[in-house]
Design an enzyme around this catalytic site. Structure first.
Site: not given
Ligand SMILES: [Zn+2]
Length: 207
Positions: A14, A112, A157
């Site tokens: 991310d 995701k 994450c």
């Protein structure tokens, strides 16, 4: 385990504008990991990235729950859910990987958080483990044995991605200086939890 058979993958979680300074859900000092990760990439056989990629109106957004504010915790589908500011909306600038991240060596990007009703911290599954992103099968197909996790955010994450990498049987390393956290309490809990399940803490200068 024969070390000659090991194949290492770097998993970059991310690294998107909304998680960087100035973004909608900025992780403090998140941009400082980018040069470290750019250098690290050259030490790996395989580099893979994840990308948070929400439809607008996603149920992890506080704006989807009129009685609640960002960072409150609610019950969503039987699970605790932190409510976030709107972030990483599909196709928006905030959802793009940072242009400062070297992307030539990234072989695949796994998206995701695409299901409206459930959040996905891990690059492997949504939080309820109802849907897989296909990342585990991909890494196996590529012959990967060891997964090194870095990116943002350390206590969400990156933490959940490392946890699921380990649960999938990969030797898992958490690169401590190539990640930054949202809050120190959740970070300390994450490190303690990961250490307890055999995820190894490593610094980039050991690679
Ligand atoms: Zn998200």
């Amino acid at each position: 385990m024969n070390n000659l058979e090991s194949k290492k993958a770097l998993l970059i979680v991310d690294l998107q504008y909304d998680f960087l300074p100035g973004g909608k859900l900025a992780v403090p000092d998140g941009d400082q990991v980018i040069p470290i990760i750019n250098t690290l990439q050259t030490s790996f056989d395989l580099v893979v990235a994840t990308q948070d990629w929400h439809p607008s109106g996603h149920l992890s957004f506080a704006s989807s729950h009129p009685d609640h504010k960002p960072f409150e915790v609610i019950n969503l589908g039987g699970m605790e859910q932190v409510l976030w500011p709107d972030h990483c909306i599909q196709g928006s600038k905030g959802a793009m990987l940072s242009e400062h991240l070297h992307q030539n060596r990234i072989a695949a990007v796994f998206r995701k958080g695409t299901h409206l009703e459930t959040d996905s911290y891990s690059g492997f599954y949504d939080n309820g483990k109802k849907y897989t992103t296909g990342l585990a099968s991909y890494l196996r197909e590529m012959g990967v044995t060891d997964v090194y996790v870095c990116g943002l955010a350390a206590d969400y994450c990156v933490y959940y991605t490392a946890k699921d990498a380990r649960a999938n049987g990969f030797e898992t390393y958490y690169i401590t200086d190539a990640t930054r956290f949202i809050a120190s309490e959740t970070y300390e809990q994450a490190i303690s939890d990961l250490s307890g399940i055999g995820v190894r803490m490593i610094s980039s200068d050991e690679l």
